[in-house]
Design a protein around this motif. Structure first.
Motif, PDB file in Angstrom:
ATOM      1  N   TYR A 131       0.809  -1.211   0.000  1.00  0.00           N
ATOM      2  CA  TYR A 131       0.000   0.000   0.000  1.00  0.00           C
ATOM      3  C   TYR A 131       0.847   1.268   0.000  1.00  0.00           C
ATOM      4  CZ  TYR A 131      -3.346  -3.471   1.672  1.00  0.00           C
ATOM      5  OH  TYR A 131      -4.122  -4.593   1.809  1.00  0.00           O
ATOM      6  N   HIS A 132       0.212   2.330  -0.465  1.00  0.00           N
ATOM      7  CA  HIS A 132       0.700   3.689  -0.254  1.00  0.00           C
ATOM      8  C   HIS A 132      -0.316   4.416   0.620  1.00  0.00           C
ATOM      9  CE1 HIS A 132       3.140   2.642  -3.770  1.00  0.00           C
ATOM     10  NE2 HIS A 132       3.962   3.584  -3.378  1.00  0.00           N
ATOM     11  N   PHE A 133       0.168   5.379   1.417  1.00  0.00           N
ATOM     12  CA  PHE A 133      -0.667   6.085   2.387  1.00  0.00           C
ATOM     13  C   PHE A 133      -0.561   7.597   2.171  1.00  0.00           C
ATOM     14  CE2 PHE A 133       0.256   2.021   4.219  1.00  0.00           C
ATOM     15  CZ  PHE A 133      -0.783   1.695   5.078  1.00  0.00           C
ATOM     16  N   GLY A 134      -1.706   8.272   2.238  1.00  0.00           N
ATOM     17  CA  GLY A 134      -1.678   9.728   2.122  1.00  0.00           C
ATOM     18  C   GLY A 134      -0.891  10.385   3.237  1.00  0.00           C
ATOM     19  N   LEU A 135      -0.937   9.773   4.427  1.00  0.00           N
ATOM     20  CA  LEU A 135      -0.229  10.334   5.575  1.00  0.00           C
ATOM     21  C   LEU A 135       1.285  10.222   5.424  1.00  0.00           C
ATOM     22  CD1 LEU A 135      -0.943  11.710   8.240  1.00  0.00           C
ATOM     23  CD2 LEU A 135      -0.837   9.483   9.359  1.00  0.00           C
ATOM     24  N   ASN A 136       1.746   9.399   4.499  1.00  0.00           N
ATOM     25  CA  ASN A 136       3.178   9.310   4.189  1.00  0.00           C
ATOM     26  C   ASN A 136       3.567  10.276   3.084  1.00  0.00           C
ATOM     27  OD1 ASN A 136       2.867   7.146   5.913  1.00  0.00           O
ATOM     28  ND2 ASN A 136       3.275   5.582   4.382  1.00  0.00           N
ATOM     29  N   GLN A 137       2.718  10.366   2.071  1.00  0.00           N
ATOM     30  CA  GLN A 137       3.065  11.156   0.890  1.00  0.00           C
ATOM     31  C   GLN A 137       3.116  12.652   1.196  1.00  0.00           C
ATOM     32  OE1 GLN A 137       4.209   8.770  -0.668  1.00  0.00           O
ATOM     33  NE2 GLN A 137       3.011   8.401  -2.505  1.00  0.00           N
ATOM     34  N   GLY A 138       2.209  13.116   2.061  1.00  0.00           N
ATOM     35  CA  GLY A 138       2.189  14.539   2.383  1.00  0.00           C
ATOM     36  C   GLY A 138       3.476  15.036   3.012  1.00  0.00           C
ATOM     37  N   PRO A 139       3.986  14.389   4.066  1.00  0.00           N
ATOM     38  CA  PRO A 139       5.247  14.848   4.655  1.00  0.00           C
ATOM     39  C   PRO A 139       6.421  14.815   3.683  1.00  0.00           C
ATOM     40  CG  PRO A 139       4.075  13.485   6.226  1.00  0.00           C
ATOM     41  CD  PRO A 139       3.315  13.384   4.930  1.00  0.00           C
ATOM     42  N   ILE A 140       6.443  13.844   2.759  1.00  0.00           N
ATOM     43  CA  ILE A 140       7.494  13.841   1.745  1.00  0.00           C
ATOM     44  C   ILE A 140       7.465  15.158   0.977  1.00  0.00           C
ATOM     45  CG2 ILE A 140       8.205  12.827  -0.457  1.00  0.00           C
ATOM     46  CD1 ILE A 140       7.374  10.108   0.616  1.00  0.00           C
ATOM     47  N   MET A 141       6.285  15.495   0.487  1.00  0.00           N
ATOM     48  CA  MET A 141       6.114  16.705  -0.330  1.00  0.00           C
ATOM     49  C   MET A 141       6.471  17.969   0.461  1.00  0.00           C
ATOM     50  SD  MET A 141       4.883  17.408  -3.424  1.00  0.00           S
ATOM     51  CE  MET A 141       4.183  18.739  -4.402  1.00  0.00           C
ATOM     52  N   LEU A 142       5.948  18.082   1.668  1.00  0.00           N
ATOM     53  CA  LEU A 142       6.115  19.313   2.442  1.00  0.00           C
ATOM     54  C   LEU A 142       7.536  19.478   2.965  1.00  0.00           C
ATOM     55  CD1 LEU A 142       2.815  19.435   4.539  1.00  0.00           C
ATOM     56  CD2 LEU A 142       3.294  20.422   2.285  1.00  0.00           C
ATOM     57  N   MET A 143       8.121  18.396   3.481  1.00  0.00           N
ATOM     58  CA  MET A 143       9.434  18.540   4.091  1.00  0.00           C
ATOM     59  C   MET A 143      10.531  18.708   3.049  1.00  0.00           C
ATOM     60  SD  MET A 143       8.837  18.854   7.219  1.00  0.00           S
ATOM     61  CE  MET A 143      10.108  18.405   8.393  1.00  0.00           C
ATOM     62  N   ILE A 144      10.378  18.109   1.888  1.00  0.00           N
ATOM     63  CA  ILE A 144      11.320  18.406   0.808  1.00  0.00           C
ATOM     64  C   ILE A 144      11.231  19.880   0.442  1.00  0.00           C
ATOM     65  CG2 ILE A 144      11.825  18.053  -1.641  1.00  0.00           C
ATOM     66  CD1 ILE A 144      11.201  15.123  -1.301  1.00  0.00           C
ATOM     67  N   GLU A 145      10.008  20.407   0.351  1.00  0.00           N
ATOM     68  CA  GLU A 145       9.862  21.813  -0.021  1.00  0.00           C
ATOM     69  C   GLU A 145      10.393  22.739   1.055  1.00  0.00           C
ATOM     70  OE1 GLU A 145       9.547  24.623  -2.674  1.00  0.00           O
ATOM     71  OE2 GLU A 145       9.072  22.503  -3.081  1.00  0.00           O
TER      72      GLU A 145
END
Length: 444
Positions: free
Chosen positions: A388-402
């Motif tokens: 699975y992929h999880f929205g709660l994982n994908q969001g921090p990737i996007m935000l913390m990279i930015e």
């Protein structure tokens, strides 16, 4: 490798990771109501935390050319309109109660799903996303004005005092069948943003005593000669930082220790790596470039005898360092989300995970977790890999990279008067907060 080439290679890697993470919100969101799938399983509900992350990621997507501004406006409006109009009340099939929302919602109807609780911390993450949108969409058009008005109304509607239920610390949740659940947010964890947004509310705010009740059971530890405010799962050192720039600002606890929460998260990140290198449980695959233990999906509840040792494995659980539980499950996304704190150890680990082919050609990037200790012939030499992929994982990737690359979300939220008010009521001083006061920014 030259410095210029190194920077170009890093930019290419981070571009790809952000694009893959953002794909989740493009493809796993219901365009009719803005709800975001919690995880990629059949007939699974939406998560309000994932919705809050999505609302925060849309501005990043615009700035990185991953979505047109008009497209981001439309999905943001759709989302905020849904929550503004959704059913609030004590009924067991409502969407929320007292301005808070149920943890999981049906993707189509938007009603409560899985007999879950009204979640205080997940509501805070949802509101953080709404307030981020309000700070980004500031043009004087009818649609962008509506975004700001809806975000403000949703935030002001919350009855934070109700969530205290007669005590200082905030209850973790409420269910229509049984009332408030028996746990409260006390001690350092992901609820930092919950307390700060609750304290900053102009109506029915949390009491000042609530923050003291939360911080009163902080656990400072010295591990590998590193002293830090300990909270086992890595995500607890990351989630609030997705929105709040803690560099140089300190509450009483941090002033006493002479550091800030950003530095604390840096230390927690280093402890994670040191633990993996030490590998006290002798789990397979741990090392300098193989770490990332957090609340995450796992291979399932089982006890197996492996190499003469009885190993206990878990499903989705809050794994942590150094006190466990630890069953060999590692989460690449949690490493990425530590990028602003310790790029010198995060970037090599991301590259190492890339060589393990945990991303492959999947449009959503890294699989959420893997476990080399758990035998799983179906997954080959990588051991068990989450399907699975999880929205709660994908969001921090996007935000913390930015935040690492441009500081965009931090900069936006430094302009949020409610957050500023909450920080000041919690006793934070110094850094950019002083600059804000000097510039005469409102905290009403």
């Amino acid at each position: 490798m030259s410095r210029r080439r190194s920077l170009r290679t890093e930019a290419t890697l981070l571009d790809a990771l952000q694009r893959e993470a953002f794909n989740y919100f493009l493809h796993e969101t219901n365009p009719a109501n803005g709800l975001v799938l919690d995880k990629t399983a059949a007939d699974w509900p939406a998560s309000i935390a994932a919705v809050g992350l999505a609302l925060s990621c849309y501005p990043v997507g615009v700035e990185r050319g991953l979505i047109a501004r008009d497209g981001a406006i439309q999905i943001t409006l759709t989302t905020l309109r849904f929550f503004a109009r959704s059913a609030q009340g004590p009924e067991p099939d409502a969407t929320g109660y007292h301005g808070f929302y149920y943890h999981f919602l049906d993707m189509r109807s938007g009603r409560r799903a899985m007999d879950c609780e009204v979640s205080t911390v997940d509501t805070a993450l949802l509101l953080a996303g709404a307030l981020t949108a309000a700070e980004y969409f500031t043009r004087e058009t009818a649609e962008e004005r509506e975004i700001r008005e809806l975000a403000d109304a949703l935030y002001r509607r919350v009855d934070w005092q109700w969530a205290q239920n007669g005590e200082a610390a905030v209850a973790q949740g409420w269910q229509p069948e049984t009332g408030f659940i028996g746990y409260r947010y006390q001690g350092y964890d992901e609820a930092l943003i919950l307390y700060l947004l609750g304290l900053g509310a102009p109506e029915r705010p949390l009491s000042v005593e609530s923050y003291g009740a939360w911080a009163s059971s902080y656990a400072w530890k010295r591990i590998y000669d590193i002293e830090f405010l300990c909270a086992g799962p890595l995500f607890t050192h990351q989630l609030s930082h997705g929105w709040i720039d803690f560099r140089g600002i300190r509450d009483a606890e941090m002033r006493d220790k002479g550091i800030d929460y950003f530095e604390n998260s840096r230390r927690a990140t280093w402890v994670q790596q040191r633990y993996a290198m030490d590998n006290p449980l002798g789990l397979r695959g741990y090392g300098e470039h193989a770490w990332g233990i957090t609340a995450s999906d796992g291979p399932g509840n089982a006890t197996l005898r492996i190499d003469g040792v009885d190993r206990r494995f878990y499903d989705y659980v809050a794994r942590g360092v150094p006190f466990g539980p630890d069953d060999g499950t590692l989460a690449p996304w949690a490493v990425v989300a530590s990028l602003p704190f310790a790029p010198e150890i995060v970037l090599p680990t991301i590259e190492s995970y890339g060589r393990r082919k945990l991303r492959g050609e999947h449009p959503y990037g890294f699989k959420s977790t893997f476990n080399l200790t758990f035998p799983d012939g179906a997954s080959g030499p990588r051991g068990w890999v989450s399907p699975y992929h999880f929205g709660l994982n994908q969001g921090p990737i996007m935000l913390m990279i930015e935040n690492y690359r441009s500081g965009l979300i931090w900069e936006l939220m430094r302009g949020c008067p409610y957050l500023i008010a909450g920080l000041k009521r919690a006793g934070f001083t110094g850094g950019w907060l002083e600059d804000t006061a000097a510039s005469g920014a409102s905290t009403a």
